[in-house]
Write an enzyme that holds these catalytic residues in place. Structure first.
Site, PDB file in Angstrom:
ATOM      1  N   TYR A   1      25.610  13.941  29.606  1.00 43.45           N
ATOM      2  CA  TYR A   1      24.281  13.661  29.070  1.00 43.45           C
ATOM      3  C   TYR A   1      23.372  14.887  29.131  1.00 43.45           C
ATOM      4  CZ  TYR A   1      19.451  12.751  28.875  1.00 43.45           C
ATOM      5  OH  TYR A   1      18.137  12.876  28.540  1.00 43.45           O
TER       6      TYR A   1
ATOM      7  N   CYS B   1      12.612  -0.762  22.170  1.00 43.15           N
ATOM      8  CA  CYS B   1      13.854  -1.491  22.443  1.00 43.15           C
ATOM      9  C   CYS B   1      14.093  -1.458  23.957  1.00 43.15           C
ATOM     10  CB  CYS B   1      14.999  -0.828  21.679  1.00 43.15           C
ATOM     11  SG  CYS B   1      16.467  -1.848  21.467  1.00 43.15           S
TER      12      CYS B   1
ATOM     13  N   ASP C   1      22.091   8.453  26.594  1.00 45.46           N
ATOM     14  CA  ASP C   1      21.670   8.039  27.935  1.00 45.46           C
ATOM     15  C   ASP C   1      21.549   6.516  27.980  1.00 45.46           C
ATOM     16  OD1 ASP C   1      19.392   7.525  26.490  1.00 45.46           O
ATOM     17  OD2 ASP C   1      18.097   7.993  28.166  1.00 45.46           O
TER      18      ASP C   1
ATOM     19  N   GLU D   1      15.237  17.127  33.032  1.00 49.52           N
ATOM     20  CA  GLU D   1      16.402  16.264  32.804  1.00 49.52           C
ATOM     21  C   GLU D   1      17.109  15.916  34.110  1.00 49.52           C
ATOM     22  OE1 GLU D   1      17.070  14.704  30.259  1.00 49.52           O
ATOM     23  OE2 GLU D   1      15.959  15.740  28.687  1.00 49.52           O
TER      24      GLU D   1
END
Length: 352
Positions: free
Chosen positions: A134, A203, A152, A51
Site C-alpha cells: 500500500y 462510502c 487501502d 502514510e
DNA sequence: AAACCGGGGAT
DNA sequence: ATCCCAGGTTT
C-alpha cells in the site's frame, strides 16, 4: 451481483476526479487538486511520513504527530540523524511501535544509500523498511503520478460495494487490485486520494451516502437494498485474555522506576514500568512476589486493555540501589519518555 | 495464509 | 462492548 456472464462495471475515474476536484478533504500533508494543477508537487518525505503514521491509524489521531515530527525533523536527513530513542519518545501513544523503528531505519537507508532522495517508483520504495504494497503505491502515485493501484482499507470497502463482492476482501484482493488498476487515470495521485476520500466521507464503514457518490450509477451495492452489507467479513477468531502484573515502584521523592522493554515482541524497545511474565490467570493480592525490591507491595488496580489484564502492584522503595537495569523518573515528566499509552494509564491510575 | 502488533474514535 | 481504521512483518 456479479455473474460469470457479465463483466464487472468499469470504474468511472473521470467522475471520481470531478468529485475530488469539488470535495477533496484538506489534510496537513496533502497538496490540493488546485495546487497540483498549478504545478505544486508533494514532498515525498512528508507523504511518506504521513502514510506510515496513517497505517491502521485514523487521521484524527495521526495529524498532531505528523505536525510534531515535521517541526522536529523537517527533512529525511534530520530524521535520520535523530537518536532512535527520540523518535520512539515522539511516537509514544500512536501505537504499532514497529512503525517508529522502521521509520527511523528507513530514513537512514534513504540518506545512506539513496543520497537522501526517496526512490521515485513503487517497486523500489517497497524494498525500504516499513513500506509495503500500500504505502509504496501511495507514495509513487501521489508524488510521481505513477499509474499504480493504491488499495487501502477504504478503497477495499468502496470496491467491495461497487462490485457487490460476496467473498471476504482478503480472498479477493487480486481481483480488486486488477479492477482498480484498470481504472487508474493520468492523474494517478489525485485518483488514489479521491478513492480514499470517497471511502472516508461517502462510502463509510457504517454509512453509505449513495446519492452523493460519483460511482453510484454503476455501483452494484447501491442498486441493492443495503450497500453497507458489503464488504462481507469473515468470522474473526477470538483470542484469549493474557494476564500479568505491572509494578509501579516509587521512591520517597515520588519518582517511579522505569526500564526499556526487549527489542522484539509486544511494545518492543519502548519504556515500561516493570512487568511480570504472562501468567495463566489473575493472581490477586496474596501472590508472593519473589523479588527483594518488593517488600510491601499491594495490588492497587486491575487494568484491562486490548485483551490484556494487568494487576497493578504498587510499592515504595527506600533504597534506589536495589534496582539497576532501568532509571528513576518523575511521572509528571512522562512526555519525555517513550511510554506507550498503556503504561501512561497504569501510572495515572496507580498514582491517583 | 494466518498471527501478531496498539490505540482511539464512532456507534 | 464492538467495530474499524491511508498495513507491514513475521512465522
Amino acid at each position: 451481483m456479479m455473474t460469470d456472464a457479465s463483466q464487472p462495471p468499469a470504474i468511472n475515474s473521470t467522475s471520481v476526479l470531478d468529485w475530488y476536484d469539488r470535495h477533496a478533504r484538506t489534510l496537513a500533508w496533502r497538496v490540493s487538486p488546485e495546487a497540483r494543477r498549478q504545478g505544486v508537487r508533494p514532498d515525498p518525505y512528508r507523504v511518506w511520513l504521513s502514510e506510515v503514521m496513517l497505517q491502521q491509524t485514523t487521521i484524527g489521531a495521526a495529524t498532531r504527530y505528523y505536525l510534531r515530527f515535521l517541526e522536529l525533523w523537517p527533512s529525511v536527513e534530520a530524521l535520520a540523524a535523530a537518536p532512535r530513542e527520540a523518535v520512539l519518545v515522539e511516537w509514544a501513544g500512536l501505537g504499532y511501535y514497529a512503525r517508529a523503528r522502521n521509520l527511523h531505519a528507513c530514513a537512514q537507508v534513504v540518506v545512506d544509500e539513496h543520497q537522501g532522495v526517496f526512490p521515485d517508483n513503487a517497486a523500489a520504495l517497497m524494498k525500504l523498511p516499513g513500506i509495503g504494497a500500500y504505502t509504496s503505491a501511495a507514495i509513487a502515485a501521489i508524488c510521481h503520478d505513477e499509474p499504480v493501484a493504491v488499495l487501502d482499507g477504504n478503497v477495499e470497502r468502496v470496491l467491495a460495494r461497487y462490485l457487490a463482492l460476496e467473498t471476504p476482501v482478503r480472498d479477493a484482493k487480486p481481483l480488486l487490485r486488477r479492477e482498480l488498476q484498470r481504472a487508474v487515470p493520468a492523474r494517478a495521485g489525485d485518483f488514489a486520494q479521491a478513492m480514499m476520500d470517497l471511502g472516508a466521507t461517502i462510502c463509510a464503514p457504517r454509512t453509505a451516502l449513495c446519492t452523493l457518490c460519483p460511482l453510484q450509477p454503476d455501483c452494484c451495492a447501491a442498486a441493492q437494498s443495503e450497500p453497507t452489507a458489503y464488504p462481507v467479513r469473515p468470522a474473526k477468531a477470538e483470542r484469549p485474555v493474557r494476564y500479568g502484573h505491572a509494578y509501579v515502584i516509587c521512591d520517597r521523592d515520588g519518582d517511579v522506576y522505569l526500564r526499556t522493554r526487549p527489542d522484539t515482541g509486544l511494545l518492543a524497545a519502548m519504556t515500561e514500568v516493570p512487568t511480570s511474565e504472562w501468567l495463566p490467570e489473575p493472581t490477586g493480592p496474596g501472590y508472593p512476589i519473589e523479588a527483594d525490591w518488593h517488600p510491601s507491595g499491594r495490588v492497587v488496580h486491575v487494568f484491562t486493555h486490548f485483551r490484556l489484564e494487568l494487576e497493578v502492584w504498587r510499592t515504595v522503595l527506600d533504597d534506589r540501589s536495589q534496582l539497576t537495569d532501568g532509571w528513576w523518573s518523575d511521572p509528571r515528566d512522562a512526555r519525555s519518555e517513550a511510554l506507550p499509552s498503556l503504561f501512561r494509564k497504569v501510572l495515572a491510575q496507580a498514582l491517583d
